[in-house]
Design a protein around this motif. Structure first.
Motif, PDB file in Angstrom:
ATOM      1  N   ASP A   1     -30.387 -16.479  14.160  1.00 57.63           N
ATOM      2  CA  ASP A   1     -31.883 -16.251  13.681  1.00 57.63           C
ATOM      3  C   ASP A   1     -32.699 -17.099  13.850  1.00 57.63           C
ATOM      4  O   ASP A   1     -32.533 -17.683  12.769  1.00 57.63           O
ATOM      5  N   LEU A   2     -33.992 -16.862  14.142  1.00 54.52           N
ATOM      6  CA  LEU A   2     -34.825 -17.505  13.024  1.00 54.52           C
ATOM      7  C   LEU A   2     -35.243 -17.326  12.021  1.00 54.52           C
ATOM      8  O   LEU A   2     -35.984 -18.157  10.667  1.00 54.52           O
TER       9      LEU A   2
ATOM     10  N   TYR B   1     -35.225 -21.966   7.636  1.00 51.81           N
ATOM     11  CA  TYR B   1     -35.961 -21.122   8.969  1.00 51.81           C
ATOM     12  C   TYR B   1     -35.023 -21.693  10.020  1.00 51.81           C
ATOM     13  O   TYR B   1     -34.165 -22.919   9.377  1.00 51.81           O
ATOM     14  N   GLY B   2     -34.146 -21.393  10.782  1.00 50.44           N
ATOM     15  CA  GLY B   2     -33.299 -20.859  12.240  1.00 50.44           C
ATOM     16  C   GLY B   2     -33.657 -22.698  12.126  1.00 50.44           C
ATOM     17  O   GLY B   2     -32.884 -23.326  13.428  1.00 50.44           O
ATOM     18  N   LEU B   3     -34.933 -22.751  13.069  1.00 54.58           N
ATOM     19  CA  LEU B   3     -34.960 -24.010  14.173  1.00 54.58           C
ATOM     20  C   LEU B   3     -34.610 -24.879  13.211  1.00 54.58           C
ATOM     21  O   LEU B   3     -34.493 -25.817  14.009  1.00 54.58           O
TER      22      LEU B   3
ATOM     23  N   ILE C   1     -30.393 -18.445  21.008  1.00 55.56           N
ATOM     24  CA  ILE C   1     -31.650 -18.016  19.629  1.00 55.56           C
ATOM     25  C   ILE C   1     -31.499 -17.172  19.524  1.00 55.56           C
ATOM     26  O   ILE C   1     -32.001 -16.300  21.147  1.00 55.56           O
TER      27      ILE C   1
ATOM     28  N   SER D   1     -34.450 -13.547  18.300  1.00 55.71           N
ATOM     29  CA  SER D   1     -35.645 -13.866  17.662  1.00 55.71           C
ATOM     30  C   SER D   1     -36.712 -12.744  18.041  1.00 55.71           C
ATOM     31  O   SER D   1     -36.678 -12.138  19.321  1.00 55.71           O
TER      32      SER D   1
ATOM     33  N   ASP E   1     -42.753 -20.407  20.886  1.00 57.73           N
ATOM     34  CA  ASP E   1     -41.839 -20.394  20.139  1.00 57.73           C
ATOM     35  C   ASP E   1     -40.503 -20.950  20.782  1.00 57.73           C
ATOM     36  O   ASP E   1     -39.460 -21.576  20.495  1.00 57.73           O
ATOM     37  N   LYS E   2     -40.728 -20.151  22.192  1.00 58.42           N
ATOM     38  CA  LYS E   2     -39.248 -20.722  23.070  1.00 58.42           C
ATOM     39  C   LYS E   2     -39.419 -21.709  23.512  1.00 58.42           C
ATOM     40  O   LYS E   2     -37.785 -22.486  23.664  1.00 58.42           O
TER      41      LYS E   2
ATOM     42  N   ALA F   1     -37.741 -24.178  20.705  1.00 64.89           N
ATOM     43  CA  ALA F   1     -36.767 -23.777  20.521  1.00 64.89           C
ATOM     44  C   ALA F   1     -35.661 -24.391  21.820  1.00 64.89           C
ATOM     45  O   ALA F   1     -34.516 -25.650  21.542  1.00 64.89           O
TER      46      ALA F   1
ATOM     47  N   TYR G   1     -32.036 -18.333  24.947  1.00 63.84           N
ATOM     48  CA  TYR G   1     -32.907 -18.017  23.606  1.00 63.84           C
ATOM     49  C   TYR G   1     -33.692 -16.089  24.037  1.00 63.84           C
ATOM     50  O   TYR G   1     -33.481 -16.124  25.526  1.00 63.84           O
TER      51      TYR G   1
END
Length: 225
Positions: free
Chosen positions: A52-53, A59-61, A79, A81, A88-89, A92, A100
């Motif tokens: 999860d982000l 933070y997930g990233l 991922i 989110s 964002d995609k 990632a 994603y």
């Protein structure tokens, strides 16, 4: 004992639902509700990570970045989110995510995504990878397509291996240029594109090396057009 999956999700209801579906699908899920560092030796005990982000603690990233850059781990990462923003995609994927999914989603679909990702081969310990009609022997540095030997230069072979480490996942042009090419002689993304073009021609028709626009390249199944 099923394949071990690490789920990092702080939503108690969603996390419990995903863990239940994974268990019933034959996997062995481990569920974290907070984000923390994931050392390489610990990451290696899992076959896939569902991340999860938005997490308490980190933070997930950031977890994804440390996993890819710090340990160099090749473990697949999917991922999750609540944000459906294209930026964002792309971010990632550039950081090394393999898939994603946007919330809300059906847990059944998530399980099928996990199965699909795990069906894709990774580099085997004996130094052999096979993907579709493509066969790469790391020890002898030999490549075959549909049983036909393919002669590659050192750079072309190293480029192919870099993509083969994460088949089906996008690898950024910047990472390939910095880690495959000679930085003092040819370490530019434009030079990388030339090597990719030559490698494609040698591998023959089909979709062995696919362009992921705005990101880089990925190794596909090599199906004939």
């Amino acid at each position: 004992m099923g394949e071990r999956i690490l789920l990092i999700e702080d939503d108690p209801q969603l996390g419990a639902q995903i863990a239940d579906f994974l268990g019933r699908a034959g996997f062995e899920p481990t569920w974290w509700t907070v984000g923390r560092a994931l050392p390489a030796n610990e990451a290696a005990t899992y076959r896939l990570i569902i991340l999860d982000l938005m997490l308490p603690g980190t933070y997930g990233l950031d977890i994804l970045r440390e996993l890819r850059e710090g340990s160099g781990s090749d473990i697949p990462v999917l991922i999750l989110s609540a944000r459906n923003d294209t930026a964002d995609k792309v971010r990632a994927l550039k950081l090394g995510a393999d898939d994603y999914m946007t919330k809300p989603f059906w847990p059944e679909e998530l399980v099928e995504r996990v199965r699909a990702r795990l069906r894709r081969p990774v580099l085997q310990r004996q130094g052999l990878v096979e993907l579709g009609t493509l066969r790469v022997d790391l020890e002898s540095r030999e490549v075959q397509v549909a049983g036909r030997p393919v002669e590659l230069t050192r750079v072309e072979f190293d480029l192919l291996v870099a993509l083969a480490r994460r088949p089906g996942a996008a690898v950024t042009r910047q990472w390939l240029a910095e880690n495959v090419l000679d930085p003092e002689r040819e370490g530019t993304e434009r030079t990388l594109d030339v090597h990719v073009s030559r490698l494609r021609r040698k591998l023959g028709p089909g979709k062995h090396i696919e362009t992921v626009w705005g990101i880089g390249y990925r190794l596909g199944e090599g199906e004939e057009p």
